[in-house]
Design a protein around this motif. Structure first.
Motif, short mmCIF file in Angstrom:
data_model
loop_
_atom_site.label_atom_id
_atom_site.label_comp_id
_atom_site.label_asym_id
_atom_site.label_seq_id
_atom_site.Cartn_x
_atom_site.Cartn_y
_atom_site.Cartn_z
N PRO A 38 50.38 38.31 72.79
CA PRO A 38 51.75 37.89 72.68
C PRO A 38 51.94 36.24 72.89
O PRO A 38 51.76 35.90 73.99
CB PRO A 38 52.52 38.89 73.30
N ALA A 39 52.78 35.50 71.99
CA ALA A 39 53.16 34.37 72.21
C ALA A 39 54.23 34.10 73.11
O ALA A 39 55.37 34.31 72.76
CB ALA A 39 53.21 33.57 70.79
N VAL A 40 54.24 34.24 74.42
CA VAL A 40 55.35 34.22 75.56
C VAL A 40 55.67 33.17 75.71
O VAL A 40 56.34 33.13 76.92
CB VAL A 40 55.04 35.34 76.45
N PHE A 82 50.21 40.16 78.81
CA PHE A 82 51.46 39.90 79.68
C PHE A 82 52.64 40.03 78.58
O PHE A 82 52.67 39.61 77.55
CB PHE A 82 51.46 38.46 80.05
N LEU A 83 53.70 40.52 79.08
CA LEU A 83 54.66 41.01 78.30
C LEU A 83 56.19 40.63 78.85
O LEU A 83 56.16 40.50 80.10
CB LEU A 83 54.95 42.55 77.76
N PRO A 84 57.06 40.03 77.98
CA PRO A 84 58.43 39.90 78.64
C PRO A 84 58.81 40.82 79.41
O PRO A 84 58.88 42.05 79.03
CB PRO A 84 59.24 39.52 77.33
N ASN A 85 59.66 40.60 80.75
CA ASN A 85 60.04 41.58 81.51
C ASN A 85 61.43 41.30 81.63
O ASN A 85 62.34 42.21 81.59
CB ASN A 85 59.05 41.55 82.73
N ILE A 136 66.46 38.15 73.18
CA ILE A 136 65.48 39.20 73.39
C ILE A 136 63.85 38.64 72.67
O ILE A 136 64.21 37.80 71.99
CB ILE A 136 65.97 40.38 72.67
N SER A 137 63.02 39.29 72.92
CA SER A 137 61.64 39.00 72.36
C SER A 137 61.45 40.27 71.19
O SER A 137 61.61 41.49 71.82
CB SER A 137 60.54 38.98 73.18
N VAL A 138 61.17 40.19 70.24
CA VAL A 138 60.92 41.14 69.08
C VAL A 138 59.68 41.06 68.33
O VAL A 138 58.97 40.03 68.31
CB VAL A 138 62.20 41.31 68.04
N GLY A 139 59.24 42.15 67.65
CA GLY A 139 57.80 42.02 67.20
C GLY A 139 56.70 41.82 68.17
O GLY A 139 56.73 42.18 69.45
N SER A 140 55.56 41.36 67.42
CA SER A 140 54.28 41.43 68.44
C SER A 140 54.54 40.38 69.60
O SER A 140 53.56 40.52 70.48
CB SER A 140 53.16 40.80 67.33
N CYS A 141 55.25 39.50 69.45
CA CYS A 141 55.52 38.53 70.94
C CYS A 141 55.90 39.58 72.02
O CYS A 141 55.93 39.16 73.19
CB CYS A 141 56.33 37.34 70.72
N ASN A 142 56.30 40.62 71.67
CA ASN A 142 56.75 41.72 72.65
C ASN A 142 55.90 42.79 72.86
O ASN A 142 56.05 43.53 73.46
CB ASN A 142 58.38 42.16 72.40
N GLY A 143 54.81 42.55 72.29
CA GLY A 143 53.50 43.69 72.47
C GLY A 143 53.56 44.79 71.52
O GLY A 143 52.95 45.77 71.58
N TYR A 144 54.45 44.80 70.30
CA TYR A 144 54.34 45.71 69.26
C TYR A 144 53.43 45.08 68.17
O TYR A 144 53.56 44.14 67.58
CB TYR A 144 55.56 45.97 68.80
N PHE A 145 52.30 45.75 67.75
CA PHE A 145 51.29 45.32 66.88
C PHE A 145 51.24 46.29 65.66
O PHE A 145 50.68 46.07 64.63
CB PHE A 145 49.87 45.17 67.41
#
Lengths: 91, 1001
Positions: free
Chosen positions: B428-430, B449-452, B459-468
């Motif tokens: 994810p592009a964090v 690594f995911l936004p916490n 907010i982070s949405v989509g694959s940058c938040n780990g949803y693929f």
């Protein structure tokens, strides 16, 4: 870049402000009565807290008023601004 | 030469519009819509550059801004040249010229390639270890290192382009226009929120727009058809602004973001001229939605860097979007299902896929079954152990992977291929999220690594938040948007989504080879040539902190900031040292996300607009007089006025003599002027100056010295009492703003009980200072009605006067030691005043003089200049100005500090005069002063602060600060210079007219 809520002007960009160091350090009323150590304590010693800190700020490119700010230096959250002379919050 | 590797026409490429461009001097053709990378691949050019350290041949690896290898010099040998541009981001245009970097004589044959052969002798930290000894040789080493280092070439000519800045305020900023970003922006805007959507590429839709995933359907359409419809609808939404070719560079606190909008880089040269090239957007958003997507990871295995080794989704994008095949014989190497999608896409386009090497032992996903049915050979539980081919991949060797993934077994199988698509999962592009101060957590299941913790409203949405998975992406987006934007529903709440569950990846950070690690080259950071071997070496040598390992091995320190390899570096460190990834933390992602050119950062603030400067009302007169100017703070001040080709020295000598023999005139408008009013004004001055003010009579002037609370001299100047409760303070030119700020500080915070008001009037008055024995005669002619007798108008006094009904303030004060007047007039009449003084003074040969002569004249009198003869460590006592420090006053700023043990030391540096034994030698300001020449080490006593040749004394004079100088009157001291030693004698700093006779003459 913060947005600072000047107690006189409202929300403004940080560019308009200057930081002025730790707040609530009063200039001694009778400096001549102080020992070298006591004077040095006033003159030189400042805290540099990671966490909640009381600071002086000046709206230098605005109303030119000084005011106080409570800021968490670990995440730059500004918790409170209040006018000079007002009592600092207890917590 | 013009191999055509186009597979079929793509809707994103305009094949009717052919474009020619040059790469390394050779002409190639591409189509409108191509990037430099896709056009080169279509021409079968894979070798585009050499690596930084080993000069290994490198090719195009990605199709986006994360590209580490294919970085090129654009338009070399022109004034528009730019280094380190990613070929994957350059949109080609007619006449584009690009060339490889970091190679000599050319990319096919590069002398530096020798570094690859001797690489066993170039371990991590090679430069640190080798060039440390002998220390004195460093300068020689440095010469060679500087020559062999560096990526592209910096431009040497002035940038011809125009850059711009723009401030934007919006309710919602959406970063990234993939499917998540588009839906988020659309729904924000539709709910009356002023929305800005930015996308770094030139088209919207992200990966969804071109991939026809067989198993991804929205409302029974392919997801790409569905997103096209959504994009079309964006045009009709009023309060939505969409910016493409706009890359967010930095995400600061309080939702302040900087983005670069690229306006002309894709245009032909003739269309670039007179247009803004790039615009820096300074965005302040109430809310930010990050939809920055994810970057595909490579795999780390032996020789994983050859041209032809490309990320699997890049292979797919080149085929799907650009209609270009990356190879004739394609193999994929994967640890997850992504490579199967790419393989199937190629297969469906008629591009041959020979095999898929998968380190997993199986996968039941539908897509995998489809690939099997297509007859593509899959090697389960296999890994690539080596690759071959120098300028282009020619074959790979694979072996069976052990169950624990640590070793390989069995025999090598060789597979011939010219393109290897690698798929190591997704990161994810964090980057922007962490730049904003957000804290990450490590998701052990997916090794990401995911936004916490968010620090600002975002907010982070989509694959940058780990949803693929498409279904997950859209369902979570709906929930998150409603909560974040406080809306009841979105327009995609009820769509039907089909998407396939994927089989998890098998993550191995460093894949084993049949060779010992020391004999392999598994690259982690391609641009900086850092391998897994280097990281392991750093750990063996005792480095533990991730930040230290990074710097020692240079991992992640290239222009790509390690977008591809950083996760592997962390993984290898964690595995080797037995620490969990989550505990290890990450390195800091710093702005900018992709490099910015300096032009964009400075915008219009170039040339004369670089900084603001101030000119006095009399400036035109100085220009007419052919003055040379000097910068003093922001002011442009007349420095000296050369006549008939005089040198500066000649002009200053002439001006100085004229001022003392007849009359001189100086523009003193730049001195700071503060108007002080209020019933406590006298008390206020008592507190801020060292001397007493209460008894100063109205109409009189007094010199004051201002200290800091630490007792050091801060500013000086003359203050005039205009009325009972009214003073006019002058400050130094450079100190004006700071003095006002300091006085305001004390008034507002320490002495709010004082009734005092401060107003800066520096710009409101222009000041001409007329000095010299004939100054009184000139003033008398200008002000015929004024009584200039010494009784009525003595030194240090002031009078109101008028020139043709224009009010003036005339002060009889002097900074030169001459009989002298300062005339203050409303600034708009400054020029007339100057002209009148010159006209009236003609018969007395009135001579304009500049700051240099002013400095010389005051030095003859031993008057200090704060900031030249003082440096923030000088007390009034050090300056031998005890006379100005009131003993009677109970307190003033800095008083207590004058009695500290340190400020009372006898051996502090003190201001003295110096006379050279040879009166013709002029000392250098800043020169060091010693008393003994044969000491070792030699003790420095102080330095020269002001030095001039005095034409009025016909000898060299100097002011200096010398340790214990007060008691050295008449003592011989030495000033050792490079080529000689100058002997000097300590003297009284007042060299001229010690009795002040001339002031009252």
């Amino acid at each position: 870049m913060f947005i600072i809520n000047c107690p006189y002007c409202g929300e403004r960009d940080q560019q308009e402000f200057k930081a002025g160091g730790e707040a609530h350090i009063e200039r001694p009323k009778q400096p001549t009565e102080l020992s070298d150590d006591e004077w040095a304590e006033y003159l030189f010693m400042r805290k540099n807290i990671k966490g909640v800190q009381f600071e002086r700020w000046n709206h230098a490119h605005g109303c030119r008023k000084w005011f106080n700010m409570v800021r968490d230096t670990s995440n730059d959250e500004i918790k409170l601004v209040y006018k000079m002379g007002e009592k600092p919050p207890l917590e | 030469m013009s191999a055509n590797l186009r597979v079929k026409s793509s809707e994103f490429i305009d094949e009717t519009h052919r474009i020619s461009f040059k790469f390394n001097g050779k002409t190639y053709y591409g189509f409108k819509g191509d990037t430099l990378a896709s056009a080169l691949l279509a021409n079968n050019v894979h070798l585009v550059g050499r690596s930084f350290k080993y000069h290994r041949p490198r090719g195009i690896m990605t199709a986006g801004s994360e590209e580490p290898n294919a970085i090129v010099q654009v338009n070399d040998n022109t004034n528009r040249t730019e280094p380190n541009v990613r070929a994957t981001e350059i949109e080609i245009y007619e006449g584009l010229e690009a060339s490889s970097q970091n190679c000599w004589p050319n990319v096919n044959f590069d002398i530096g390639g020798i570094n690859n052969i001797i690489s066993p002798f170039l371990p991590a930290g090679f430069y640190y270890k080798t060039f440390m000894w002998p220390a004195s040789f460093w300068e020689k080493y440095e010469f060679f290192i500087r020559h062999s280092a560096g990526l592209g070439k910096s431009p040497t000519e002035k940038d011809p382009d125009i850059y711009d800045h723009r401030n934007i305020h919006c309710d919602v900023l959406v970063v990234g226009a993939g499917i998540s970003g588009i839906l988020a922006a659309k729904n924000a805007a539709k709910n009356n929120l002023k929305t800005l959507l930015v996308e770094e590429k030139n088209e919207l839709g992200g990966a969804t727009i071109y991939q026809n995933r067989e198993f991804n359907k929205i409302d029974n359409q392919s997801s790409s058809d569905w997103i096209k419809k959504e994009i079309n609808e964006l045009k009709n939404i009023g309060n939505l602004e969409v910016k493409t070719r706009t890359s967010v560079a930095a995400y600061h606190g309080y939702n302040y973001l900087l983005a670069r909008e690229n306006l002309t880089d894709h245009l032909e040269k003739k269309d670039k001229n007179n247009k803004v090239r790039q615009r820096l957007l300074k965005i302040r958003a109430k809310k930010v939605i990050l939809a920055t997507g994810a970057l595909e990871r490579p795999l780390v295995f032996n020789n994983n860097d050859r041209p032809g080794i490309i990320l699997s989704t890049a292979v797919k994008k080149y085929a799907d979007f650009f209609g270009v095949k990356c190879g004739e014989k394609n193999v994929f190497f994967t640890n997850n299902d992504s490579a199967y999608e790419s393989a199937l896409c190629l297969h469906n386009k008629g591009i041959k896929v020979d095999a898929i090497v998968d380190i997993r032992d199986n996968s039941n996903s539908k897509i995998v079954k489809a690939v099997e049915q297509a007859g593509i050979k899959i090697y389960w539980s296999h890994t690539v152990v080596d690759t071959n081919g120098y300028r282009r991949l020619s074959n790979i060797s694979i072996m069976r992977l052990s169950n624990d993934g640590m070793t390989v077994t069995g025999k090598r199988i060789n597979i011939s291929c010219d393109c290897l698509g690698v798929a190591g999962g997704w990161t994810p592009a964090v980057h922007l999220f962490t730049q904003s101060g957000g804290k990450l957590k490590f998701d052990e299941d997916n090794d990401v690594f995911l936004p916490n913790k968010y620090l600002s409203d975002q907010i982070s949405v989509g694959s940058c938040n780990g949803y693929f998975n498409l279904k997950e992406i859209i369902n979570k987006l709906s929930i998150k948007l409603k909560e974040f934007l406080k809306i009841d529903q979105t327009d995609f709440d009820n769509i039907a989504i089909e998407s396939e569950e994927e089989t998890p990846k098998r993550n191995i950070w460093l894949l084993p080879s049949d060779k010992a690690i020391g004999k392999t080259k598994p690259f982690v950071d391609y641009q900086n040539d850092a391998t897994a071997k280097d990281i392991k070496l750093a750990l063996r040598e005792g480095f533990r902190s991730i930040e230290h390992v990074k710097r020692y091995t240079t991992t992640g320190m290239g222009t790509d900031q390690g977008k591809l390899g950083n996760m592997h570096a962390l993984g290898i460190i964690a595995d080797t040292s037995g620490v969990k990834m989550g505990e290890l933390g990450t390195t800091t992602f710093r702005p900018p996300y992709t490099p910015l050119t300096f032009g964009t950062i400075v915008g219009r603030n170039v040339g004369e607009y670089f900084d603001v400067f101030r000119r006095t009302a009399m400036n035109d007169c100085h220009i007419e007089n052919k003055a040379e100017f000097e910068n003093v703070g922001q002011w442009k001040r007349g420095w000296y006025y050369p006549v008939n080709g005089e040198t500066m020295h000649q002009a200053v000598q002439r001006e100085s003599k004229a001022a003392r023999e007849s009359a001189g005139i100086l523009d003193a408008s730049t001195l700071g002027k503060i108007d002080i009013q209020g019933s406590d004004a006298s008390e206020f001055l008592n507190r801020v100056y060292t001397n007493a003010w209460s008894k100063l009579a109205i109409g009189k002037c007094r010199y004051g010295l201002m200290l800091n609370e630490d007792g050091m001299v801060y500013d000086d100047g003359v203050t005039t009492r205009l009325g009972e409760n009214h003073y006019l303070m002058t400050t130094t030119t450079g100190g004006a703003a700071n003095v006002l700020a300091k006085l305001e500080d004390y008034l507002q915070t320490e002495w709010p009980e004082l009734d005092v008001y401060l107003t800066s009037v520096t710009d409101h008055y222009a000041t001409a200072s007329v000095c010299g024995p004939n100054s009184k005669k000139i003033l008398k002619k200008i002000f015929p009605d004024l009584d200039f007798s010494n009784e009525s108008f003595p030194h240090m006094s002031f009078k109101e006067a008028k020139i043709n009904n224009i009010k003036c303030r005339v002060m009889r004060i002097s900074f030169t030691g001459e009989h002298s007047y300062e005339i203050n007039i409303q600034a708009s009449f400054g020029k007339s005043l100057w002209e009148k003084c010159i006209e009236t003074g003609k018969e007395f040969n009135i001579t304009p003089y500049g700051t240099e002569t002013m400095h010389l004249l005051r030095a003859e009198k031993g008057f200090i200049i704060v900031g030249q003869d003082t440096d923030g460590t000088m007390t009034p006592i050090d300056l031998q100005m005890d006379w100005i420090v009131s003993k009677k006053k109970y307190d003033f700023i800095g008083k207590r500090s004058l009695y500290r043990s340190d400020t009372m030391r006898e051996d502090r540096k003190q201001l003295v005069g110096l006379l050279t034994d040879n009166p013709n030698i002029i000392l250098e300001e800043g020169a060091q002063i010693v008393s003994e020449l044969n000491q070792n080490p030699i003790q420095m006593l102080g330095h020269v602060t002001s030095s001039y040749f005095s034409p009025n004394l016909n000898k060299s004079i100097a002011l200096a600060v010398v340790r214990g100088g007060k008691d050295m009157m008449g003592k011989k001291l030495f000033i050792p210079m490079e080529d000689k030693t100058i002997s000097v004698t300590v003297a009284n700093p007042v060299f001229f007219d010690e009795e002040n006779k001339r002031l009252n003459a």
